[in-house]
Enzyme design. Structure first.
Site, PDB file in Angstrom:
ATOM      1  N   ASN A   1       0.857  -1.191   0.000  1.00 58.68           N
ATOM      2  CA  ASN A   1       0.000   0.000   0.000  1.00 58.68           C
ATOM      3  C   ASN A   1       0.892   1.238   0.000  1.00 58.68           C
ATOM      4  OD1 ASN A   1      -1.783   2.059   0.583  1.00 58.68           O
ATOM      5  ND2 ASN A   1      -2.268   1.344   2.656  1.00 58.68           N
TER       6      ASN A   1
ATOM      7  N   LYS B   1       0.000   4.236  -0.154  1.00 57.64           N
ATOM      8  CA  LYS B   1      -0.671   5.409   0.450  1.00 57.64           C
ATOM      9  C   LYS B   1      -0.459   6.622  -0.450  1.00 57.64           C
ATOM     10  CE  LYS B   1      -0.155   3.269   4.933  1.00 57.64           C
ATOM     11  NZ  LYS B   1      -0.103   3.415   6.362  1.00 57.64           N
TER      12      LYS B   1
ATOM     13  N   HIS C   1      -9.595   0.967   5.189  1.00 54.16           N
ATOM     14  CA  HIS C   1      -8.306   1.184   5.860  1.00 54.16           C
ATOM     15  C   HIS C   1      -8.529   2.149   7.029  1.00 54.16           C
ATOM     16  CE1 HIS C   1      -4.229   2.500   6.642  1.00 54.16           C
ATOM     17  NE2 HIS C   1      -3.824   1.414   6.003  1.00 54.16           N
TER      18      HIS C   1
ATOM     19  N   GLU D   1      -6.934   4.580   8.033  1.00 54.36           N
ATOM     20  CA  GLU D   1      -6.741   6.002   7.691  1.00 54.36           C
ATOM     21  C   GLU D   1      -7.990   6.565   7.014  1.00 54.36           C
ATOM     22  OE1 GLU D   1      -2.975   5.552   5.680  1.00 54.36           O
ATOM     23  OE2 GLU D   1      -2.021   5.107   7.606  1.00 54.36           O
TER      24      GLU D   1
ATOM     25  N   GLU E   1      -5.186  -4.920  10.910  1.00 52.13           N
ATOM     26  CA  GLU E   1      -4.230  -3.822  11.053  1.00 52.13           C
ATOM     27  C   GLU E   1      -4.544  -3.023  12.313  1.00 52.13           C
ATOM     28  OE1 GLU E   1      -2.358  -2.803   6.986  1.00 52.13           O
ATOM     29  OE2 GLU E   1      -3.993  -1.437   7.391  1.00 52.13           O
TER      30      GLU E   1
ATOM     31  N   GLY F   1       2.696   2.373  10.903  1.00 48.64           N
ATOM     32  CA  GLY F   1       3.692   3.435  10.766  1.00 48.64           C
ATOM     33  C   GLY F   1       4.410   3.786  12.058  1.00 48.64           C
TER      34      GLY F   1
ATOM     35  N   SER G   1       3.624  -1.911  10.328  1.00 52.06           N
ATOM     36  CA  SER G   1       5.069  -1.951  10.582  1.00 52.06           C
ATOM     37  C   SER G   1       5.727  -3.273  10.190  1.00 52.06           C
ATOM     38  CB  SER G   1       5.370  -1.611  12.055  1.00 52.06           C
ATOM     39  OG  SER G   1       4.933  -0.294  12.344  1.00 52.06           O
TER      40      SER G   1
ATOM     41  N   GLY H   1       2.897  -1.070   4.280  1.00 49.34           N
ATOM     42  CA  GLY H   1       2.858   0.336   3.901  1.00 49.34           C
ATOM     43  C   GLY H   1       4.252   0.831   3.541  1.00 49.34           C
ATOM     44  N   GLY H   2       4.912   1.495   4.497  1.00 45.11           N
ATOM     45  CA  GLY H   2       6.196   2.140   4.252  1.00 45.11           C
ATOM     46  C   GLY H   2       7.216   1.268   3.542  1.00 45.11           C
TER      47      GLY H   2
END
Ligand code: PGA
Length: 251
Positions: free
Chosen positions: A12, A14, A98, A100, A168, A174, A212, A233-234
């Site tokens: 993802n 983002k 999600h 967010e 999640e 994050g 993470s 994600g990251g």
């Protein structure tokens, strides 16, 4: 990991990435063409990059998805994209609910369920996210929160269809924090029980973990019983890191 049919590693992006980052997708695709992954692999770039990324990925080993979709097929909804439009652009999967989106756009489970219906109509495979916040985690209420989100976000029409769930916990996203492996096994087992009850005709629903995930912890996380893959994600932004996570799924 569990049943190979369920294995999926999803990246993802983002609201990161630019036209220049398409070469990361190209790099990933080339690497997996040369040495195929032991799982499905999918990338979820920002919506405006989907079409160009679909040209980069072609019908290669990396699947493509959107990070959200509106439930309606079309209409006066400035700034939004429908499942049909995203499908036309090249998406075949979609992340829905999600945290967010639930937080910044006040998306309720009820709305997420409508979006899931829209995704099925538009030909997108949904990955529906659930997860408790820190307060509920500390209070020992994760199972209850997650069960409510599953029951509210997953319409009955999903039964027999292909879809995935991503666990999640918001406090892990994050932050560099993750649940313990024992906690993960417990929650994923609870999610499987709920899914078996709600969707008896969908035995192969993948339950991903997200929050993470990095090349350093992927191996341990992906070996937890009940964890079928990861929503990253990251660490999905750099092809090399994401590839290391994909490879950890096979070791
Ligand atoms: P993270 O994000 O891997 O950067 O923690 C995961 C997600 O939000 O899907």
């Amino acid at each position: 990991m569990n049943d190979p049919k369920r294995r999926l590693i999803a990246g993802n992006w983002k609201m990161h990435g630019s036209a220049a980052s398409l070469h990361e997708a190209q790099h990933l695709s080339d690497a997996l063409r040369a040495d195929p992954a032991a799982c499905r692999v999918a990338l979820f770039p920002p919506a405006p990059l989907i079409h160009r990324m679909s040209e980069v990925l072609g019908d290669g080993p990396v699947e493509l998805g959107a990070q959200d979709a509106r439930s309606e097929a079309n209409g006066p909804f400035t700034g939004d994209a429908s499942p049909e439009i995203l499908h036309d652009a090249g998406a075949r999967l979609v992340i829905l609910g999600h945290s967010e989106r639930r937080l910044h756009h006040r998306e309720s489970s009820r709305l997420v369920a409508k979006k899931v219906e829209g995704a099925l109509r538009g030909g997108l495979e949904p990955i529906v996210c659930v997860g408790e916040d820190l307060e509920h985690h500390r209070g020992g209420d994760a199972a209850k929160v997650v069960q409510d989100q599953l029951e509210g976000s997953l319409p009955k029409t999903l039964d027999g269809r292909r879809f995935a769930v991503a666990y999640e916990p918001t406090w892990a996203i994050g932050t560099g924090l993750t649940p313990t492996l024992a906690e993960l096994e417990t929650v994923h087992g609870q999610i499987r029980q709920v899914l078996d009850r709600l969707f008896p005709h969908s035995p192969d629903i993948a339950i991903l973990y997200g929050g993470s995930v990095t090349p350093a912890n992927a191996y341990d996380i992906l070996r937890v019983p009940g964890v079928d893959g990861a929503l990253v994600g990251g660490a999905s932004l750099k092809a090399q890191d994401f590839l290391a996570i994909v490879r950890a799924a096979a070791l």
